[in-house]
Scaffold this active site. Structure first.
Site, PDB file in Angstrom:
ATOM      1  N   ALA A  23       0.845  -1.190   0.000  1.00 48.62           N
ATOM      2  CA  ALA A  23       0.000   0.000   0.000  1.00 48.62           C
ATOM      3  C   ALA A  23       0.883   1.244   0.000  1.00 48.62           C
ATOM      4  O   ALA A  23       2.011   1.223   0.502  1.00 48.62           O
ATOM      5  CB  ALA A  23      -0.899  -0.001   1.231  1.00 48.62           C
ATOM      6  N   LYS A  24       0.384   2.312  -0.582  1.00 48.73           N
ATOM      7  CA  LYS A  24       1.094   3.595  -0.558  1.00 48.73           C
ATOM      8  C   LYS A  24       0.553   4.407   0.613  1.00 48.73           C
ATOM      9  O   LYS A  24      -0.589   4.843   0.609  1.00 48.73           O
ATOM     10  CB  LYS A  24       0.918   4.362  -1.874  1.00 48.73           C
ATOM     11  CG  LYS A  24       1.754   5.623  -1.940  1.00 48.73           C
ATOM     12  CD  LYS A  24       1.579   6.341  -3.265  1.00 48.73           C
ATOM     13  CE  LYS A  24       2.517   7.537  -3.335  1.00 48.73           C
ATOM     14  NZ  LYS A  24       2.272   8.502  -2.226  1.00 48.73           N
TER      15      LYS A  24
END
Length: 351
Positions: A23-24
């Site tokens: 995930a960012k």
């Protein structure tokens, strides 16, 4: 030893195949250096962050190996999602304010890479081995220190891309599993959400090179019928900057009288919330950068692309797409913005 440049990412429109995915996180990128009782938190640009997050110093001493260097993200969790506004408040010059916020909005650290452990450098070690070493090094770590979840399943990464936005995350990062750590190089891939909105152009800033457009100031009408400043759009070619200057010249106002943001010219008239949204307000991030702006009659509408919202404004600089002569400014409201489906951040971190 610091400074070490973090490995960077280039943008892509779709999640690439054959890579590892995370995930960012929407926080402050930070490298953590620990040597015994010494802890240093260093920002992506090399600035020290340690004094702004005193609560993390103790947590990192309690949860990290005695000697290590980690790459990760400092985040603040409120309820079930990330809160970037609360994170911005932590960059404050007053130590008393910092320590107060450390108690009421404590930060967390999400680790996603390992650069060194003990006497061993992992800079040339492939990601797949760095990841195993990171997982083992933080096996006993507890909140607020976390290891970022990852997957090699592209389908699951696509699912994360859709779901995790509801928890305040803003996309997916893809990394090659056989690549070493490359400081300062854009060898990762970031895929972010992109949406469009029709916004009122109510001001502009000149470019640092001269009397051409640097950026356009954007507004949306709230439920009370007030035009709120929601961000800027920029990144024009020099030729386009010159064209925009000519296109907007008929809308330029000599004074703020009659402009929807006229009251922001008076510091006494601003509430704390308004002060954070003043188009020309200085901040601890911009320093002495000139943020003065020229008012325009709010009569033109443009379509912009944006990734996601930070409260009631665009999180990042929007991208100009086209003029919308078919739209009335008063029709540009918050109602057009897409709201991501809620997702509990605890499910992302496994807590």
């Amino acid at each position: 030893m610091p400074p070490v440049e973090p490995m960077l990412a280039k943008s892509a429109a779709a999640i690439p195949p054959g890579m590892w995915y995370e995930a960012k996180w929407d926080g402050f990128r930070a490298l953590i250096f620990r040597d015994g009782d010494e802890i240093e938190l260093v920002s992506r640009s090399g600035k020290p962050l340690t004094r702004y997050f005193p609560e993390l110093v103790g947590a990192l001493l309690a949860n990290l190996p005695p000697r290590c260097v980690l790459d990760g993200e400092i985040v603040i969790v409120r309820g079930s999602r990330l809160d970037f506004d609360a994170l911005l408040e932590r960059i404050h010059p007053a130590d008393s304010r910092v320590r107060h916020l450390a108690e009421v909005t404590p930060a967390s650290f999400v680790a996603f890479d390992l650069l060194a452990l003990g006497d061993e450098s992992f800079m040339d070690t492939p990601l797949r081995q760095r990841r195993d070493a990171l997982t083992e090094a933080l096996r006993e770590a507890a909140d607020p220190v976390h290891t970022a979840p990852w997957t090699d399943d592209r389908g699951l990464a696509e699912q994360w891309f859709q779901q995790f936005e509801g928890a305040g995350l803003d996309g997916v990062i893809a990394k090659h599993p056989d690549l070493g750590y490359r400081p300062g190089e854009r060898v990762m891939v970031k895929v972010k959400h992109e949406r469009t909105a029709d916004c009122v152009v109510a001001g502009m800033r000149q470019h640092k090179s001269g009397p051409v457009v640097g950026s356009l100031l954007l507004g949306l009408y709230d439920d009370a019928g007030r035009l709120q400043h929601v961000g800027v759009c920029g990144a024009f070619s020099m030729r386009r900057r010159q064209e925009l200057m000519a296109e907007l010249e008929p809308l330029r106002m000599d004074t703020l009288a009659g402009h929807p943001w006229a009251d922001w010219a008076s510091a006494e008239a601003r509430t704390p919330q308004q002060a954070r949204r003043v188009p020309g307000a200085p901040s601890r991030w911009t320093g002495v950068k000139d943020l003065s702006w020229m008012p325009l009659r709010p009569e033109r509408v443009c379509e912009v692309a944006y990734d996601h919202m930070q409260g009631d404004r665009f999180r990042h600089t929007a991208r100009f797409r086209r003029w919308r002569p078919d739209r009335e400014p008063r029709g540009c409201t918050y109602a057009q913005l897409e709201e991501p489906v809620h997702y509990d951040l605890r499910a992302v971190l496994g807590t």
